[in-house]
Design an enzyme around this catalytic site. Structure first.
Site, PDB file in Angstrom:
ATOM      1  N   PHE A 151     -21.652  47.288 -55.146  1.00  9.15           N
ATOM      2  CA  PHE A 151     -20.167  47.689 -56.058  1.00  9.15           C
ATOM      3  C   PHE A 151     -19.592  47.018 -57.373  1.00  9.15           C
ATOM      4  O   PHE A 151     -18.955  46.996 -58.144  1.00  9.15           O
ATOM      5  CB  PHE A 151     -19.476  46.899 -55.002  1.00  9.15           C
ATOM      6  N   CYS A 259     -20.313  58.029 -60.056  1.00  6.70           N
ATOM      7  CA  CYS A 259     -19.600  57.676 -59.504  1.00  6.70           C
ATOM      8  C   CYS A 259     -18.670  58.412 -58.538  1.00  6.70           C
ATOM      9  O   CYS A 259     -18.769  58.956 -57.492  1.00  6.70           O
ATOM     10  CB  CYS A 259     -19.002  56.016 -58.854  1.00  6.70           C
TER      11      CYS A 259
END
Ligand code: UGA
Length: 431
Positions: A151, A259
């Site tokens: 993350f 992303c």
């Protein structure tokens, strides 16, 4: 613990370096010989704050190594992370060919028990394939597969690794759970342990949810603009509700990067292939694409005909503190401007070397003022903090016309108008 990281892209390099900083011995493997040669000279292929120093420190302390030798890396390691690219194919599906290749290679060189951890963002059930392919290529050695999504945000990746909100571990054996929990324990972060499918979905769902927040606030901004409401205040008023939260409610030109666009698209495809309706994400994409067009329309609104106009663009990277240009809104805006016959001058603090290859007709300048000088308008696309410090009076003097299109709401509208600018922003009252 002895670790191997396969793939020295953004995720692999940052994770490998941070694992070394935590005291592990880390071998980073890549099949790109030039990249490994550079890394062994201390040359870092990406710009990420703090990374160069941390790589140097851990190489010096003999905890971090770079090699092309997959065999030795696998043999020496207990945990092997796969962090290779999963770029989108033309149809939007993630291309898993690199994952498959690495799974085969790792299996071939396994000499004793290993945990093979998927860190790249992959469609749910990829791990099942990794396990299948590995077993096919090695019948003898015991191993486990696991999923550990990352993350990390570009620009603050080291901080995100060292102080994560959570660590997600998808495992299917107690042995793998113990090893991975031990590896992450020093971070003192909440650890969510679950099955592999759930871990894979947590990653896609998290990125898609954040992208949804951004498209939602951009759609609200467009309503605000029509009625004289102020999106900054609206976002503040919404974000103070703990159930909503204030982050990722910044209206602007929409999301880019390597992303969100890829992961939203892939999640749509995954849901579709499973027969599940996830049309909400198609709208998220649509709002995002439209946001770029809206900024372009504002430029047209300011200048009418763009042919032969000179436009100064500040910021090319998809966000500040990175040199990454993947799905960067600036690329689309510049292409649209050039298609209309405009000439673009541009400046970005870190992304210009890459940008020169992608945008051969742009006149890249050595600083922001140079890029603005003599232009019909200034378009601000990436909110680098240093742009906030520019002298507005100097900008006004340098521009041919005092026109600023601010796609990130960086400047104070009242101040801009007081200084005599024609100022176009996102979702804020006109006067
Ligand atoms: C994103 C996620 O935030 C990470 O958690 C995840 O690990 C990473 O993707 C990944 O999957 O590898 P990143 O793409 O580096 O990280 O960048 P973000 O800071 O999330 O920004 C993404 C885009 O959204 C940028 O274009 C940014 O300008 C835009 N954005 C972000 C907004 O327009 N408004 C906001 O309020 C926040």
């Amino acid at each position: 613990m002895n670790i191997a990281i396969v793939g020295t892209g953004y995720v692999g390099l940052v994770s490998g370096t941070c694992f070394a900083e935590l005291g592990n011995t880390v071998i980073c493997v890549d099949n790109n010989a030039k990249k490994i040669e550079d890394l062994n000279k201390g040359i870092i292929p990406i710009y990420e704050p703090g990374l160069e120093e941390l790589v140097a420190k851990n190489r010096k302390e003999k905890r971090l190594f770079f090699t092309n030798d997959m065999k030795t890396a696998v043999e020496k390691s207990k945990v092997i992370f796969i962090a290779v690219g999963t770029p989108p194919k033309l149809d939007g599906d993630a291309d898993l060919k690199y994952i498959e290749q690495v799974s085969r290679d790792v299996a071939r060189y396994m000499n004793n028990y290993k945990v093979v951890v998927e860190k790249s963002t992959v469609p749910v059930q990829t791990n099942k394939w990794v396990k299948y392919i590995m077993r096919l290529n090695n019948h003898k050695v015991d191993f486990d597969v696991a999923s550990n999504p990352e993350f990390l945000k570009e620009g603050s990746a080291i901080e995100d690794f060292m102080h994560p909100d959570r660590v997600v571990l998808g495992v299917e054996s107690e042995k793998a759970r113990k090893l991975l929990v031990k590896l992450y324990e020093p971070l003192k972060a909440p650890i969510v342990v679950t099955n592999i499918q759930s871990a894979e979905i947590i990653k896609h769902a998290s990125n898609s949810f954040l992208a949804t927040k951004i498209s939602f606030i951009n759609a609200v901004a467009n309503v605000c603009e029509q009625v004289g409401a102020d999106i900054e205040k609206v976002a503040e008023g919404m974000g103070l509700d703990k159930r909503i939260g204030s982050s990722f409610l910044k209206a602007g030109i929409g999301y880019g990067g390597s992303c969100f666009p890829k992961d939203v698209q892939a999640f749509i495809r995954i849901a579709q292939s499973l027969g599940c309706n996830f049309d909400i994400l198609k709208e998220v994409e649509k709002v995002n694409e439209n946001q770029r067009k809206l900024v372009f329309k504002k430029i047209e609104q300011a200048l009418w005909i763009l042919n032969d106009k000179k436009i100064g663009v500040l910021g090319i990277a998809f966000k500040p503190n990175t040199d990454d240009l993947r799905s960067a809104p600036a690329i689309d805006i510049i292409n649209m401007l050039e298609a209309e016959g405009a000439h673009v001058k541009a400046f970005d603090p870190k992304a210009m070397a890459h940008a020169k290859e992608l945008l051969p007709n742009v006149d890249f300048c050595k600083n922001a003022y140079e890029a603005i000088k003599g232009c019909d308008a200034l378009v601000l696309i990436t909110e680098w903090p240093e742009f906030k410090k520019l002298s507005l009076t100097k900008i006004k003097k340098l521009l041919k016309h005092p026109i600023v299109i601010d796609a990130r709401n960086m400047f104070d509208p009242a101040k801009m108008r007081k200084l005599g600018f024609k100022y176009f922003d996102i979702g804020r009252p006109k006067a």
